[in-house]
Scaffold this motif. Structure first.
Motif, PDB file in Angstrom:
ATOM      1  N   GLU A 233       0.693  -1.107   0.036  1.00 22.43           N
ATOM      2  CA  GLU A 233       0.063   0.017  -0.009  1.00 22.43           C
ATOM      3  C   GLU A 233       1.036   1.343   0.058  1.00 22.43           C
ATOM      4  OE1 GLU A 233      -3.398   1.635   3.046  1.00 22.43           O
ATOM      5  OE2 GLU A 233      -3.045  -0.352   2.971  1.00 22.43           O
ATOM      6  N   LYS A 234       0.402   2.282  -0.776  1.00 22.86           N
ATOM      7  CA  LYS A 234       1.352   3.502  -1.049  1.00 22.86           C
ATOM      8  C   LYS A 234       0.939   4.450   0.208  1.00 22.86           C
ATOM      9  CE  LYS A 234       2.337   3.318  -5.718  1.00 22.86           C
ATOM     10  NZ  LYS A 234       2.232   4.007  -6.932  1.00 22.86           N
ATOM     11  N   VAL A 235       1.770   5.259   0.587  1.00 23.49           N
ATOM     12  CA  VAL A 235       1.378   6.242   1.530  1.00 23.49           C
ATOM     13  C   VAL A 235       1.812   7.590   0.901  1.00 23.49           C
ATOM     14  CG1 VAL A 235       1.930   5.049   3.782  1.00 23.49           C
ATOM     15  CG2 VAL A 235       3.863   6.009   2.390  1.00 23.49           C
ATOM     16  N   THR A 236       1.056   8.611   1.605  1.00 20.71           N
ATOM     17  CA  THR A 236       1.368   9.947   1.036  1.00 20.71           C
ATOM     18  C   THR A 236       2.696  10.838   1.608  1.00 20.71           C
ATOM     19  OG1 THR A 236      -0.248  11.019   2.605  1.00 20.71           O
ATOM     20  CG2 THR A 236      -1.148  10.378   0.528  1.00 20.71           C
ATOM     21  N   LEU A 237       3.025  11.470   0.775  1.00 21.76           N
ATOM     22  CA  LEU A 237       4.379  12.396   1.203  1.00 21.76           C
ATOM     23  C   LEU A 237       4.479  13.486   0.456  1.00 21.76           C
ATOM     24  CD1 LEU A 237       7.353  11.866   2.013  1.00 21.76           C
ATOM     25  CD2 LEU A 237       8.040  10.864  -0.221  1.00 21.76           C
ATOM     26  N   GLN A 238       4.731  14.441   1.287  1.00 21.33           N
ATOM     27  CA  GLN A 238       5.134  15.806   0.851  1.00 21.33           C
ATOM     28  C   GLN A 238       6.693  16.231   1.235  1.00 21.33           C
ATOM     29  OE1 GLN A 238       2.766  19.338   1.938  1.00 21.33           O
ATOM     30  NE2 GLN A 238       0.951  18.877   0.650  1.00 21.33           N
ATOM     31  N   LEU A 239       7.268  16.848   0.184  1.00 22.34           N
ATOM     32  CA  LEU A 239       8.442  17.332   0.479  1.00 22.34           C
ATOM     33  C   LEU A 239       8.791  18.222  -0.533  1.00 22.34           C
ATOM     34  CD1 LEU A 239      11.312  14.661  -0.422  1.00 22.34           C
ATOM     35  CD2 LEU A 239       9.214  14.725  -1.517  1.00 22.34           C
ATOM     36  N   THR A 240      10.034  19.019  -0.261  1.00 16.90           N
ATOM     37  CA  THR A 240      10.248  19.825  -1.216  1.00 16.90           C
ATOM     38  C   THR A 240      11.637  19.516  -1.567  1.00 16.90           C
ATOM     39  OG1 THR A 240       9.435  21.797   0.469  1.00 16.90           O
ATOM     40  CG2 THR A 240      10.752  22.404  -1.283  1.00 16.90           C
ATOM     41  N   VAL A 241      11.795  19.705  -2.947  1.00 20.85           N
ATOM     42  CA  VAL A 241      13.133  19.048  -3.520  1.00 20.85           C
ATOM     43  C   VAL A 241      13.399  20.533  -4.495  1.00 20.85           C
ATOM     44  CG1 VAL A 241      14.169  17.342  -4.941  1.00 20.85           C
ATOM     45  CG2 VAL A 241      12.266  16.713  -3.651  1.00 20.85           C
ATOM     46  N   ASN A 242      14.673  20.811  -4.145  1.00 25.54           N
ATOM     47  CA  ASN A 242      15.225  22.044  -5.058  1.00 25.54           C
ATOM     48  C   ASN A 242      14.169  23.243  -5.043  1.00 25.54           C
ATOM     49  OD1 ASN A 242      17.455  20.580  -5.322  1.00 25.54           O
ATOM     50  ND2 ASN A 242      16.666  19.694  -7.372  1.00 25.54           N
TER      51      ASN A 242
ATOM     52  N   GLU B 291      22.434  25.409  -9.395  1.00 25.76           N
ATOM     53  CA  GLU B 291      22.587  26.188 -10.445  1.00 25.76           C
ATOM     54  C   GLU B 291      21.388  27.362 -10.177  1.00 25.76           C
ATOM     55  OE1 GLU B 291      22.318  24.545 -14.439  1.00 25.76           O
ATOM     56  OE2 GLU B 291      20.180  25.665 -14.558  1.00 25.76           O
ATOM     57  N   LYS B 292      21.444  28.510 -10.109  1.00 22.37           N
ATOM     58  CA  LYS B 292      20.284  29.524 -10.139  1.00 22.37           C
ATOM     59  C   LYS B 292      20.334  30.366 -11.455  1.00 22.37           C
ATOM     60  CE  LYS B 292      19.134  30.437  -5.794  1.00 22.37           C
ATOM     61  NZ  LYS B 292      19.941  30.016  -4.660  1.00 22.37           N
ATOM     62  N   ASP B 293      19.000  30.363 -12.110  1.00 24.92           N
ATOM     63  CA  ASP B 293      18.740  31.294 -13.173  1.00 24.92           C
ATOM     64  C   ASP B 293      19.884  30.876 -14.183  1.00 24.92           C
ATOM     65  OD1 ASP B 293      17.012  32.359 -11.600  1.00 24.92           O
ATOM     66  OD2 ASP B 293      18.297  33.842 -10.743  1.00 24.92           O
ATOM     67  N   GLY B 294      19.992  29.740 -14.563  1.00 27.01           N
ATOM     68  CA  GLY B 294      21.013  29.292 -15.653  1.00 27.01           C
ATOM     69  C   GLY B 294      22.681  29.370 -15.506  1.00 27.01           C
TER      70      GLY B 294
ATOM     71  N   PRO C 158      29.026  28.737  -7.701  1.00 29.25           N
ATOM     72  CA  PRO C 158      30.403  28.780  -7.522  1.00 29.25           C
ATOM     73  C   PRO C 158      31.102  27.457  -7.271  1.00 29.25           C
ATOM     74  CG  PRO C 158      29.415  30.408  -6.166  1.00 29.25           C
ATOM     75  CD  PRO C 158      28.225  29.596  -6.718  1.00 29.25           C
ATOM     76  N   ILE C 159      30.359  26.621  -6.565  1.00 30.19           N
ATOM     77  CA  ILE C 159      31.076  25.137  -6.523  1.00 30.19           C
ATOM     78  C   ILE C 159      31.325  24.575  -7.507  1.00 30.19           C
ATOM     79  CG2 ILE C 159      30.751  22.999  -5.124  1.00 30.19           C
ATOM     80  CD1 ILE C 159      29.428  24.384  -2.915  1.00 30.19           C
ATOM     81  N   GLN C 160      30.174  24.413  -8.411  1.00 33.29           N
ATOM     82  CA  GLN C 160      30.123  23.913  -9.670  1.00 33.29           C
ATOM     83  C   GLN C 160      31.227  24.112 -10.806  1.00 33.29           C
ATOM     84  OE1 GLN C 160      25.908  24.555 -10.347  1.00 33.29           O
ATOM     85  NE2 GLN C 160      25.768  22.423 -10.951  1.00 33.29           N
ATOM     86  N   LYS C 161      31.419  25.816 -10.741  1.00 30.69           N
ATOM     87  CA  LYS C 161      32.304  26.359 -11.550  1.00 30.69           C
ATOM     88  C   LYS C 161      33.647  26.078 -11.037  1.00 30.69           C
ATOM     89  CE  LYS C 161      30.080  30.572 -12.878  1.00 30.69           C
ATOM     90  NZ  LYS C 161      29.839  31.700 -11.941  1.00 30.69           N
ATOM     91  N   ALA C 162      33.787  25.949  -9.632  1.00 28.41           N
ATOM     92  CA  ALA C 162      35.164  25.556  -9.344  1.00 28.41           C
ATOM     93  C   ALA C 162      35.696  24.347  -9.635  1.00 28.41           C
ATOM     94  CB  ALA C 162      35.284  25.726  -7.518  1.00 28.41           C
ATOM     95  N   PHE C 163      34.673  23.259  -9.351  1.00 27.33           N
ATOM     96  CA  PHE C 163      35.107  21.996  -9.716  1.00 27.33           C
ATOM     97  C   PHE C 163      35.517  21.926 -11.235  1.00 27.33           C
ATOM     98  CE2 PHE C 163      34.644  18.541  -6.557  1.00 27.33           C
ATOM     99  CZ  PHE C 163      34.170  19.214  -5.527  1.00 27.33           C
ATOM    100  N   GLY C 164      34.716  22.581 -12.054  1.00 29.48           N
ATOM    101  CA  GLY C 164      35.351  22.633 -13.285  1.00 29.48           C
ATOM    102  C   GLY C 164      36.871  23.250 -13.803  1.00 29.48           C
TER     103      GLY C 164
END
Ligand SMILES: Cc1cc2nc3c(=O)[nH]c(=O)nc-3n(C[C@H](O)[C@H](O)[C@H](O)COP(=O)(O)OP(=O)(O)OC[C@H]3O[C@@H](n4cnc5c(N)ncnc54)[C@H](O)[C@@H]3O)c2cc1C
Ligand code: FES
Ligand code: FES
Lengths: 278, 162
Positions: free
Chosen positions: B6-15, B85-88, B92-98
């Motif tokens: 049986e399924k249960v309902t779930l509410q969560l915020t993702v990104n 990422e924000k607005d495309g 800074p963490i993503q940029k730094a890894f690159g």
């Protein structure tokens, strides 16, 4: 609720032991009761010379706690368990209830007078940690009984302790570990509690090693005697982490290092400890 | 085989986005993210709580999403690599890894960036020991970690606006 669900039901705390075991099908509970949504189960309090930890208190919360930092051996333990992610979920109550022979909390807490407060259908009971853990993966908890709180006495003046574990990497249990809690008066050791982890079915108290220190001035000779007694008391198994002989020698070496740090801490020095990696 | 559950309902915020779903209670958080919400940036490397490829932030804390049930995230705010990422604009963490060559095959990278975010949100000037501790739960089989440490330092610098 647990008594209604029957003895195949289990409670879920941090899930950092239970979920991996369920994936391996070593655990196959009929129902899981998640304790994480019960409020008031995660706290660290200091009262009447005792520290009280709610069962759901995460390792990371203890690592960050200024109250727990007053007893450095607690910080050594909390900060050394696995990695950030596991410490963010895993709980002190879950660790004691799991009674893994390699679990860090039992090894550390057994050197401080620690009581486990349990809650069952018929009420509450409190028992010393040494009576709570009976064997590897076995406690005195009834299936419908919970760990509610872990209570430990603040060590007396002159107290100093250290916990050291030797690990192959962060997200694994240690190969061997040693907890040493001393009470010093000047350079005489008034009292000593030592526990060895991962080298027996439960944490081992090497009584002879404690006796070698108690009432003595701590010199290279007394330390060697304690090491030798610890080596003999250890009862490890040969496995993928190392041979039994290797683990005995390792445990003894950790005891010596932990004694040295415990003495410096008892004298009021700040000594930062981190687990030792292979 | 497991019977239908049986399924249960779930509410969560993702990104930042609120989701109301119904899931089987046995579904892991990582399965919810990848298979139901189609957020495949969060990886599964080991499924044994070792590698950290599945690391996400839950209410600000890094967790291994392969070792939590989805229903345990009820009411929580979850952040995955897709939420960085924000607005495309890359974070800074993503940029730094690159920019620091902090990745090669990239399998470990989403988890490492999330662990980096937890570290930098509390400590903007981590020393080497603190960096090592922060990513000790993330295994990388390619880079040898040195460029990852450089990436973390560069990200810290850029986030400090220096
Ligand atoms: C990769 C990895 C590395 C690890 N390394 C270490 C390590 O180095 N040192 C170490 O000590 N631990 C280590 N652990 C284990 C970790 O500390 C666990 O968090 C801990 O052993 C169990 O706590 P938990 O809250 O996650 O319990 P769970 O997994 O939720 O539960 C464990 C057991 O205890 C029972 N239980 C839990 N809470 C209660 C309660 N309040 N009352 C009654 N029963 C309860 C459950 O029913 C279950 O049987 C590691 C885990 C992982 C995944
Ligand atoms: S996939 Fe979760 S830790 Fe490896
Ligand atoms: S870049 Fe390939 S595993 Fe890390």
């Amino acid at each position: 609720m647990l008594s209604q669900l029957g003895d195949e039901a289990k409670v879920l705390a941090g899930g950092q032991s239970l979920i991996p075991l369920m994936k391996l099908r070593f655990a196959n509970p009929s129902h899981l009761v998640d304790l994480n949504f019960i409020s008031g189960t995660s706290y660290i309090k200091e009262e009447n010379n005792a520290l009280r930890f709610g069962a759901l208190t995460r390792h990371a919360e203890i690592e960050a706690s200024p109250i727990a930092a007053k007893i450095p051996i607690l910080h050594d333990c909390a900060a050394g368990i696995a990695d950030v992610q596991v410490r963010n979920r895993g709980t002190i109550g879950g660790s004691l209830a799991e009674a893994d022979p390699s679990g860090d909390w039992a090894t550390v807490l057994i050197t401080l007078p620690t009581e486990v407060r349990c809650l069952g259908r018929t009420g509450e009971r409190s028992l010393p940690l040494s009576d709570f853990i009976k064997d590897a993966y076995t406690t005195t908890l009834a299936h419908d009984e919970l760990v509610r709180e872990v209570v430990l006495k603040v060590p007396p003046k002159g107290g100093g302790g250290a916990y050291l574990a030797f690990k192959r990497s962060a997200p694994v249990y240690p190969t061997a570990s040693a907890a040493v809690q001393l009470t010093m008066e000047g350079d005489i050791c008034k009292d000593a509690a030592i526990a060895l982890g991962c080298v027996g079915l439960t944490a081992i108290r090497p009584k002879e090693a404690e006796a070698a220190l108690r009432g003595q001035r701590i010199t290279d000779k007394t330390k060697s005697a304690a090491m030798e007694a610890a080596r003999i008391a250890a009862d490890p198994q040969t496995d993928m982490r190392g041979s039994a002989d290797y683990k005995r020698t390792l445990a003894a070496a950790l005891v010596k290092r932990a004694i040295d740090i415990a003495i410096r801490r008892a004298a009021g020095q700040q000594v930062e400890v981190s687990h030792i990696y292979a | 085989m497991p019977e239908a559950v049986e399924k249960v309902t779930l509410q969560l915020t993702v990104n930042g986005k609120l989701h109301s779903l119904s899931v089987e209670p046995r579904v892991l958080l990582v399965e919810l993210l990848r298979e139901i919400l189609d957020l495949t940036g969060t990886h599964v490397g080991c499924d044994t709580t070792y590698c950290g490829a599945c690391t996400v932030l839950m209410n600000g804390a890094a967790v291994k999403s392969c070792t939590m049930f989805a229903v345990q995230a009820e009411g929580a705010e979850v952040l995955t690599v897709e939420g960085l990422e924000k607005d495309g604009e890359l974070h800074p963490i993503q940029k730094a890894f690159g920019d620091s060559y902090g990745l090669q095959c990239g399998y470990c990278t989403p988890g490492l960036m999330i662990s980096t975010l937890q570290l930098l949100s509390k400590n903007r000037k981590p020393n080497e020991k603190e960096m090592r501790k922060a990513i000790a739960g993330n295994t990388c089989r390619c880079t040898g970690y040195q460029n990852i440490f450089k990436a973390i330092q560069l990200a810290a610098k850029n986030m400090n606006g220096a």
